[in-house]
Design a protein around this motif. Structure first.
Motif, PDB file in Angstrom:
ATOM      1  N   TYR A  81       0.860  -1.189   0.000  1.00 23.16           N
ATOM      2  CA  TYR A  81       0.000   0.000   0.000  1.00 23.16           C
ATOM      3  C   TYR A  81       0.892   1.233   0.000  1.00 23.16           C
ATOM      4  O   TYR A  81       1.808   1.331   0.819  1.00 23.16           O
TER       5      TYR A  81
ATOM      6  N   SER B 156       1.030   8.968 -13.294  1.00 23.63           N
ATOM      7  CA  SER B 156       1.285   7.547 -13.016  1.00 23.63           C
ATOM      8  C   SER B 156       1.829   6.873 -14.260  1.00 23.63           C
ATOM      9  O   SER B 156       1.404   7.150 -15.371  1.00 23.63           O
TER      10      SER B 156
ATOM     11  N   CYS C  18      -1.985   5.328  -3.897  1.00 21.41           N
ATOM     12  CA  CYS C  18      -2.877   6.473  -3.934  1.00 21.41           C
ATOM     13  C   CYS C  18      -2.069   7.764  -4.080  1.00 21.41           C
ATOM     14  O   CYS C  18      -1.208   8.073  -3.257  1.00 21.41           O
TER      15      CYS C  18
ATOM     16  N   ILE D 261      -4.149   1.971  -9.083  1.00 20.35           N
ATOM     17  CA  ILE D 261      -3.574   3.298  -8.889  1.00 20.35           C
ATOM     18  C   ILE D 261      -4.733   4.286  -8.808  1.00 20.35           C
ATOM     19  O   ILE D 261      -5.540   4.365  -9.733  1.00 20.35           O
ATOM     20  N   THR D 262      -4.800   4.990  -7.697  1.00 24.07           N
ATOM     21  CA  THR D 262      -5.881   5.955  -7.548  1.00 24.07           C
ATOM     22  C   THR D 262      -5.333   7.369  -7.653  1.00 24.07           C
ATOM     23  O   THR D 262      -4.443   7.761  -6.891  1.00 24.07           O
ATOM     24  N   HIS D 263      -5.842   8.104  -8.624  1.00 23.45           N
ATOM     25  CA  HIS D 263      -5.520   9.524  -8.727  1.00 23.45           C
ATOM     26  C   HIS D 263      -6.572  10.268  -7.911  1.00 23.45           C
ATOM     27  O   HIS D 263      -7.698  10.422  -8.346  1.00 23.45           O
ATOM     28  N   ALA D 264      -6.176  10.705  -6.713  1.00 22.78           N
ATOM     29  CA  ALA D 264      -7.128  11.358  -5.826  1.00 22.78           C
ATOM     30  C   ALA D 264      -6.869  12.859  -5.732  1.00 22.78           C
ATOM     31  O   ALA D 264      -7.431  13.540  -4.886  1.00 22.78           O
TER      32      ALA D 264
ATOM     33  N   GLU E 136     -10.241   9.994  -9.913  1.00 26.12           N
ATOM     34  CA  GLU E 136     -11.397  10.585  -9.243  1.00 26.12           C
ATOM     35  C   GLU E 136     -11.760  11.915  -9.878  1.00 26.12           C
ATOM     36  O   GLU E 136     -10.950  12.536 -10.569  1.00 26.12           O
TER      37      GLU E 136
ATOM     38  N   ALA F 208      -2.247  11.108  -3.428  1.00 23.93           N
ATOM     39  CA  ALA F 208      -3.174  11.778  -2.523  1.00 23.93           C
ATOM     40  C   ALA F 208      -3.149  13.290  -2.644  1.00 23.93           C
ATOM     41  O   ALA F 208      -4.102  13.966  -2.269  1.00 23.93           O
TER      42      ALA F 208
ATOM     43  N   HIS G 157      -1.480  -1.235  -4.150  1.00 27.79           N
ATOM     44  CA  HIS G 157      -2.534  -0.219  -4.090  1.00 27.79           C
ATOM     45  C   HIS G 157      -1.845   1.113  -3.841  1.00 27.79           C
ATOM     46  O   HIS G 157      -1.286   1.330  -2.766  1.00 27.79           O
TER      47      HIS G 157
ATOM     48  N   GLN H 249       1.072   5.600  -0.279  1.00 25.60           N
ATOM     49  CA  GLN H 249       0.410   6.902  -0.343  1.00 25.60           C
ATOM     50  C   GLN H 249       1.467   7.957  -0.641  1.00 25.60           C
ATOM     51  O   GLN H 249       2.506   8.014   0.013  1.00 25.60           O
TER      52      GLN H 249
END
Ligand SMILES: Nc1ncnc2c1ncn2[C@@H]1O[C@H](COP(=O)(O)OP(=O)(O)OP(=O)(O)O)[C@@H](O)[C@H]1O
Ligand SMILES: [Mg+2]
Lengths: 424, 256
Positions: A231, A296, A259, A287-290, A319, A261, A257, A233
């Protein structure tokens, strides 16, 4: 606990008895509810954990064979060259071994203890059953904290498995924090002998303007399983530059995972898999683009021989807030045999409207024209094939920014796949 | 009869999308040691196919005929064995090898051939010296040694790179398949000189070309006309001018 044990947890029955500690109990409850995933679970459609069934995984003792461990380190090329000079943390069967480690020059480093499995962490035991299993059983691991503005240099983290007649499992919990403007290059090498399960969970925090280079070289025993969950961040302008090399284990999964952030953060999740015989290797990432303006990058190449099977699942979630996202994903496979197989599942989920996201996949065999051209210049077939395979991997291995780590990876790949005299 | 190269009644075909296609239909050709022969002929007559069959490309199925090279059955040998035995083919369309460094590849090839010939391998330093000098003679920039094999090379640069490989592999028999196509006048002269330098009683060549020009520099001992998969006419070097003036119509009519 009196609840009946899920069938998939049967291999761990003994170890799961008598769990104490609240986070552990909560994780165990979740685990009881779901069991380990089977292929009906969408994220596990291509990778089966049936390999674990039928074994009983024991909790390993602290005894280890020192001569074997040293021989293993040498075989991995860790006893010579630039890498031999690095501070190193060596774990055998999940236990830290001071005798094999060199902590001189190491920055703020401590060890995980079960009471640190606090809920504030990134680990989602409620969502990932293997992370839950880790939370329940984790007893050791390293905690590296790079202070603000410090360049902590390079660190080598080694996990060796030693299993004889009894299968063992170990579930280390590592975490790496790089504070604002700090830097670290971490090379994590995983290897061993015999039948074991290595189920590490790693948490990574990259603060503003910090940089973490992280190379994982998975060269586990042919009879082992490596199921890793990571994980990460990343905060404003931070950069998490990761690379995984998968060549070992009968069954492996590298699940990330990440993020992004805060704005202008970057993540790189690159890798190569070089598998043969009946090996199964899975690289899965979310991959979360928050936040807006983040980058990325993901390039993964697979070389699969015999009846090996590669899996690539790459989800990029953008997001609504993440405008100006710049995402790139590419998965490529070179199949050296008619029975090798790759399953690729790219997945883009985009809720922002001003983004640049591209993805692609290719599958192919070695090129006959290229092989003939080389052979017509006198290069034997086996060597010609090797040159083409190396060239295919080389282009991606170049993405490993840390030269020492890159050389170790190349050496270990070359040792595992020496040039065949005959060719195929 | 043990000629240097003896091609006799050679028939070859290819499986093109499930259809058998006869390409070589009874090629007879003898090249004695120390001689340079040329093959000319219309597009699609089978010249490149002949060169591929001689080099050992597996796509082509030899249905009958034989090829002996220095007393050995060439068709029984693997492509790399043919190279070690002294055969070299300069490709009409050289193949690109992305990710493969040109100098490294040259060294791998040279050392593979040396090993097979029972010669000592060259170390990196010695090799680099040799290759730099050879490249310079061919008017190639040193930069081309650092690039990937043929990747992004211009047409003419690829051809020069073929000649560089030939120079370093020291073949006893070279086939140059339209190595002159796409070369500017200066390059043409340089390439021709590359071949001339190899000329000796122990070196033979087969030069495939459409242009009389190259044959002015490398004067061949014999010129053969190939059409529809056979050699339909052979003559001395003067044949080149005649073909240049009159084309192939006359030979085709005679052969029909
Ligand atoms: N791989 C292949 N598949 C199908 N047809 C082929 C293949 N290789 C060659 N041929 C056919 O065989 C014939 C001879 O081709 P080849 O390349 O040998 O001719 P060539 O004499 O070298 O022509 P050029 O002067 O244009 O170079 C052509 O009709 C060509 O289309
Ligand atoms: Mg041709």
């Amino acid at each position: 606990m009196s609840a009946p044990l899920a069938v998939t947890l049967e291999p761990f029955r003994k170890q799961l008895e008598g769990v104490s500690g609240q986070p552990q109990k909560t994780a165990l409850e979740a685990l009881h509810h779901t069991g380990l995933p089977d292929r009906r679970v969408e994220d596990w459609k291509y990778t089966s954990l049936r390999f674990l069934a039928g074994s009983v995984f024991h909790k390993p003792g602290k005894n280890y064979d020192s001569a074997k461990a040293r021989a293993a380190l040498a075989a991995l090329g860790l006893a010579e060259g630039a890498v031999a000079e690095l501070p190193r943390l060596v774990f055998v069967n999940g236990h830290f071994v001071a005798d094999l480690s060199v902590t001189k020059g190491l920055f703020a480093c401590s060890f995980y203890t079960a009471d640190k499995a606090e809920p504030g962490s990134l680990v989602r035991s409620d969502r990932e059953p293997l992370a839950a299993l880790n939370t329940v059983l984790a007893e050791n691991g390293v905690v590296i904290s790079v202070p603000e503005g410090i360049d902590a240099g390079q660190v080598l983290l080694v996990s060796l498995g030693q299993a004889d007649s009894d299968a063992v499992s170990y579930h280390p919990r590592h975490s790496v924090h790089v504070a604002k403007g700090g830097k670290l290059s971490l090379l994590s090498v995983q290897a061993g002998e015999g039948h074991y399960l290595h189920n590490p969970v790693t948490e990574v925090f990259v603060a503003a303007e910090a940089e973490l280079r992280h190379v994982t070289l998975q060269a586990e025993s042919d009879a082992a399983a490596n199921l890793s969950t990571l994980y990460a961040q990343i905060e404003e302008r931070g950069n998490y530059d990761s690379f995984v090399v998968g060549i070992g284990a009968a069954l492996s999964r590298h699940e990330v995972h990440a993020c992004l952030a805060e704005s202008f953060a970057q993540v790189h999740i690159n890798g190569v898999q070089r598998l043969a015989q009946t090996q199964h290797g899975d690289i899965t990432s979310v991959i979360t683009h928050a936040a807006p303006d983040c980058i990325s990058r993901q390039t993964v190449r697979n070389v699969l021989d015999d009846r090996a099977r590669g899996v690539f699942q790459g989800k990029v979630l953008v997001e609504q807030i993440a405008q100006k996202t710049d995402g790139y994903q590419m998965n490529q496979a070179l199949l050296l045999s008619g029975q090798a197989e790759i399953d690729a599942k790219p997945q883009l989920e985009i809720y922002a409207d001003d983004v640049k996201c591209s993805h692609g996949a290719t599958v192919g065999a070695l090129d006959d024209d290229q092989l003939f051209y080389m052979r017509s210049r006198g290069v034997p077939e086996g060597e010609a094939r090797q040159i083409l395979i190396d060239a295919f991997l080389e282009e991606v291995l170049e993405l490993i920014g840390d030269e020492t780590a890159r050389e170790v990876c190349k050496t270990v790949i070359a040792r595992r796949f020496p040039v065949s005299e005959e060719g195929a | 009869m043990s000629q240097f190269l003896d091609i006799s009644g050679l028939n070859a075909r290819i499986d093109a999308d499930g259809q058998e296609k006869e390409i070589l239909r009874g090629v007879d050709l003898v090249i004695p040691p120390g001689e340079v022969h040329a093959i000319m002929g219309p597009n699609g007559s089978g010249k490149s196919t002949l060169s591929y069959v001689l080099a050992g490309r597996e796509d082509y199925e030899v249905t009958s005929g034989s090829v002996s090279f220095q007393g050995k059955d060439l068709l029984e040998m693997e492509p790399e064995e043919r190279a070690a035995a002294g055969l070299f083919l300069a490709f009409q369309s050289p193949v690109e090898l992305p990710g493969v460094n040109n100098a490294n590849f040259l060294r791998t090839a040279v050392n593979a051939v040396r090993r097979a010939r029972g010669q000592e391998e060259l170390d990196a330093v010695n090799f680099l010296k040799t290759v730099r000098a050879a490249a310079k003679e061919l008017g190639m920039s040193p930069d081309m040694l650092k690039r990937n094999v043929n990747v992004g090379f211009s047409g003419g640069e690829k051809k020069r790179n073929e000649v560089l490989q030939m120079t370093l592999l020291q073949p006893s028999f070279a086939i140059l398949d339209e190595t002159d196509s796409g070369l500017d006048v200066d390059a043409l002269r340089i390439v021709a000189e590359g071949v001339k330098r190899l000329r000796s009683p122990q070196f033979s060549a087969l030069v495939i070309t459409h242009h009389q020009r190259l044959l002015e520099y490398i004067v061949p001992d014999r010129i053969h006309v190939m059409a529809k998969g056979r050699i339909i006419h052979s003559g001395g070097p003067e044949l080149a001018q005649q073909i240049d003036r009159e084309g192939y119509t006359k030979f085709l009519a005679e052969a029909a």
